[in-house]
Write a protein that holds these residues in place. Structure first.
Motif, PDB file in Angstrom:
ATOM      1  N   ARG A  19       8.975  11.156   3.706  1.00  0.00           N
ATOM      2  CA  ARG A  19       9.129  10.751   5.104  1.00  0.00           C
ATOM      3  C   ARG A  19       7.921  11.265   5.874  1.00  0.00           C
ATOM      4  O   ARG A  19       7.721  12.461   6.002  1.00  0.00           O
ATOM      5  N   LEU A  20       7.099  10.330   6.342  1.00  0.00           N
ATOM      6  CA  LEU A  20       5.860  10.667   7.027  1.00  0.00           C
ATOM      7  C   LEU A  20       6.110  11.009   8.490  1.00  0.00           C
ATOM      8  O   LEU A  20       5.444  11.834   9.080  1.00  0.00           O
ATOM      9  N   GLY A  21       7.077  10.358   9.057  1.00  0.00           N
ATOM     10  CA  GLY A  21       7.425  10.541  10.462  1.00  0.00           C
ATOM     11  C   GLY A  21       8.666   9.711  10.695  1.00  0.00           C
ATOM     12  O   GLY A  21       9.181   9.073   9.770  1.00  0.00           O
ATOM     13  N   ARG A  22       9.111   9.677  11.914  1.00  0.00           N
ATOM     14  CA  ARG A  22      10.320   8.916  12.213  1.00  0.00           C
ATOM     15  C   ARG A  22      10.119   7.440  11.873  1.00  0.00           C
ATOM     16  O   ARG A  22       9.240   6.774  12.410  1.00  0.00           O
ATOM     17  N   GLY A  23      10.931   6.966  10.921  1.00  0.00           N
ATOM     18  CA  GLY A  23      10.887   5.554  10.557  1.00  0.00           C
ATOM     19  C   GLY A  23       9.711   5.136   9.695  1.00  0.00           C
ATOM     20  O   GLY A  23       9.473   3.952   9.489  1.00  0.00           O
ATOM     21  N   VAL A  24       8.943   6.101   9.145  1.00  0.00           N
ATOM     22  CA  VAL A  24       7.785   5.768   8.305  1.00  0.00           C
ATOM     23  C   VAL A  24       7.899   6.537   6.990  1.00  0.00           C
ATOM     24  O   VAL A  24       8.005   7.761   6.976  1.00  0.00           O
ATOM     25  N   TYR A  25       7.877   5.791   5.885  1.00  0.00           N
ATOM     26  CA  TYR A  25       8.012   6.382   4.549  1.00  0.00           C
ATOM     27  C   TYR A  25       6.843   5.928   3.680  1.00  0.00           C
ATOM     28  O   TYR A  25       6.313   4.837   3.856  1.00  0.00           O
ATOM     29  N   ILE A  26       6.459   6.807   2.751  1.00  0.00           N
ATOM     30  CA  ILE A  26       5.404   6.438   1.809  1.00  0.00           C
ATOM     31  C   ILE A  26       5.821   6.821   0.394  1.00  0.00           C
ATOM     32  O   ILE A  26       6.639   7.730   0.199  1.00  0.00           O
ATOM     33  N   ASP A  27       5.229   6.145  -0.558  1.00  0.00           N
ATOM     34  CA  ASP A  27       5.375   6.513  -1.960  1.00  0.00           C
ATOM     35  C   ASP A  27       4.232   7.479  -2.257  1.00  0.00           C
ATOM     36  O   ASP A  27       3.070   7.074  -2.262  1.00  0.00           O
ATOM     37  N   PRO A  28       4.525   8.763  -2.480  1.00  0.00           N
ATOM     38  CA  PRO A  28       3.442   9.736  -2.660  1.00  0.00           C
ATOM     39  C   PRO A  28       2.540   9.437  -3.851  1.00  0.00           C
ATOM     40  O   PRO A  28       1.368   9.807  -3.847  1.00  0.00           O
TER      41      PRO A  28
ATOM     42  N   ASN B 256       0.802  -1.235   0.000  1.00  0.00           N
ATOM     43  CA  ASN B 256       0.000   0.000   0.000  1.00  0.00           C
ATOM     44  C   ASN B 256       0.827   1.273   0.000  1.00  0.00           C
ATOM     45  O   ASN B 256       0.443   2.289   0.586  1.00  0.00           O
ATOM     46  N   GLY B 257       2.010   1.237  -0.617  1.00  0.00           N
ATOM     47  CA  GLY B 257       2.822   2.441  -0.734  1.00  0.00           C
ATOM     48  C   GLY B 257       3.564   2.830   0.524  1.00  0.00           C
ATOM     49  O   GLY B 257       3.991   3.972   0.662  1.00  0.00           O
TER      50      GLY B 257
ATOM     51  N   ASN C 221      15.253  12.719  -3.689  1.00  0.00           N
ATOM     52  CA  ASN C 221      14.852  12.871  -5.091  1.00  0.00           C
ATOM     53  C   ASN C 221      13.337  12.760  -5.307  1.00  0.00           C
ATOM     54  O   ASN C 221      12.864  12.717  -6.434  1.00  0.00           O
ATOM     55  N   GLY C 222      12.565  12.711  -4.195  1.00  0.00           N
ATOM     56  CA  GLY C 222      11.104  12.778  -4.303  1.00  0.00           C
ATOM     57  C   GLY C 222      10.393  11.460  -4.557  1.00  0.00           C
ATOM     58  O   GLY C 222       9.175  11.433  -4.730  1.00  0.00           O
ATOM     59  N   HIS C 223      11.127  10.343  -4.585  1.00  0.00           N
ATOM     60  CA  HIS C 223      10.486   9.039  -4.802  1.00  0.00           C
ATOM     61  C   HIS C 223       9.808   8.510  -3.545  1.00  0.00           C
ATOM     62  O   HIS C 223       8.906   7.690  -3.610  1.00  0.00           O
ATOM     63  N   LEU C 224      10.300   8.950  -2.384  1.00  0.00           N
ATOM     64  CA  LEU C 224       9.689   8.593  -1.109  1.00  0.00           C
ATOM     65  C   LEU C 224       9.421   9.870  -0.330  1.00  0.00           C
ATOM     66  O   LEU C 224      10.109  10.870  -0.523  1.00  0.00           O
TER      67      LEU C 224
ATOM     68  N   ILE D  83       1.545   6.355  -4.850  1.00  0.00           N
ATOM     69  CA  ILE D  83       0.639   5.261  -4.502  1.00  0.00           C
ATOM     70  C   ILE D  83      -0.274   5.661  -3.363  1.00  0.00           C
ATOM     71  O   ILE D  83      -1.456   5.355  -3.338  1.00  0.00           O
ATOM     72  N   PHE D  84       0.287   6.384  -2.429  1.00  0.00           N
ATOM     73  CA  PHE D  84      -0.391   6.569  -1.152  1.00  0.00           C
ATOM     74  C   PHE D  84      -1.500   7.612  -1.202  1.00  0.00           C
ATOM     75  O   PHE D  84      -2.600   7.340  -1.617  1.00  0.00           O
ATOM     76  N   GLY D  85      -1.263   8.805  -0.716  1.00  0.00           N
ATOM     77  CA  GLY D  85      -2.231   9.884  -0.806  1.00  0.00           C
ATOM     78  C   GLY D  85      -3.452   9.780   0.089  1.00  0.00           C
ATOM     79  O   GLY D  85      -4.438  10.459  -0.142  1.00  0.00           O
ATOM     80  N   ASP D  86      -3.448   8.933   1.102  1.00  0.00           N
ATOM     81  CA  ASP D  86      -4.592   8.771   2.007  1.00  0.00           C
ATOM     82  C   ASP D  86      -4.180   9.246   3.399  1.00  0.00           C
ATOM     83  O   ASP D  86      -3.535   8.533   4.155  1.00  0.00           O
TER      84      ASP D  86
END
Length: 196
Positions: free
Chosen positions: A43-52, A14-15, A38-41, A54-57
């Motif tokens: 950083r949502l918070g410490r230790g949490v990454y998302i693919d912008p 789920n991204g 480079n914008g591929h990931l 795929i994600f967007g929720d």
């Protein structure tokens, strides 16, 4: 691990990618830093990454970051389709001993409760962006909104109860059970008597 393999993992998950996932996948932290740069990931918070891409929720992202948080009150009403306005701040309920300074960075109004109240009536529901998230069932939510409301919120309460009485899946027995446990039986009865 190549960037292609990381992208495949993100699609399956789920991204999302955590530092823990990265460790298991043998992804060096420098790679995560480069992907963020480079914008591929993101950083949502410490230790949490998302693919912008795929994600967007937002709702799913916040709950993923704060796993003990349960969407609560007006946010729960919104998720159940009981009110028509999108919340600008998400209300979440946490165990009474839960504390995270990181919550201050998010649009979250924090509530805390002891068990059994915190865990009573939790269910999974689809977010508007189609991810499973946790909230309280509608019967529990109706009890919550009358418990701490002031009279100026009567429009929200009336809209929620009007929607509830029209639901085929309403469970009046469960509503009564929660009303007793949360000590709001007379308030719930007042609303229901007017509408039924």
């Amino acid at each position: 691990m190549t960037e292609k393999a990381i992208n495949e993992f993100l699609k399956r998950n789920n991204g999302q990618l955590t530092s823990e996932d990265a460790k298991h996948l043998k992804i060096p932290s420098i790679t995560l830093t480069r992907l963020v740069k480079n914008g591929h990931l993101e950083r949502l918070g410490r230790g949490v990454y998302i693919d912008p891409e795929i994600f967007g929720d937002d709702m799913f992202a916040i709950q993923y970051r704060f796993k003990k948080g349960i969407f609560y009150k007006d946010t729960s009403l919104f998720l159940h389709g009981m009110i028509d306005r999108t919340p600008d701040t998400y209300e979440m309920n946490f165990p009474s001993n839960y504390n995270s300074i990181a919550l201050k960075a998010y649009p979250v109004k924090v509530h805390r409760q002891v068990d059994p109240y915190y865990s009573m009536g939790i269910e999974e529901i689809m977010s508007p962006d189609q991810h499973l998230i946790k909230t309280y069932n509608i019967e529990r939510t109706l009890c919550d909104i009358v418990q701490t409301r002031n009279p100026s919120d009567s429009e929200t309460i009336n809209q929620a109860f009007n929607s509830y009485v029209k639901m085929k899946s309403k469970n009046l027995g469960l509503l009564n059970e929660y009303a007793k446990k949360l000590n709001v039986q007379s308030k719930i009865q007042t609303y229901m008597e007017v509408l039924l």
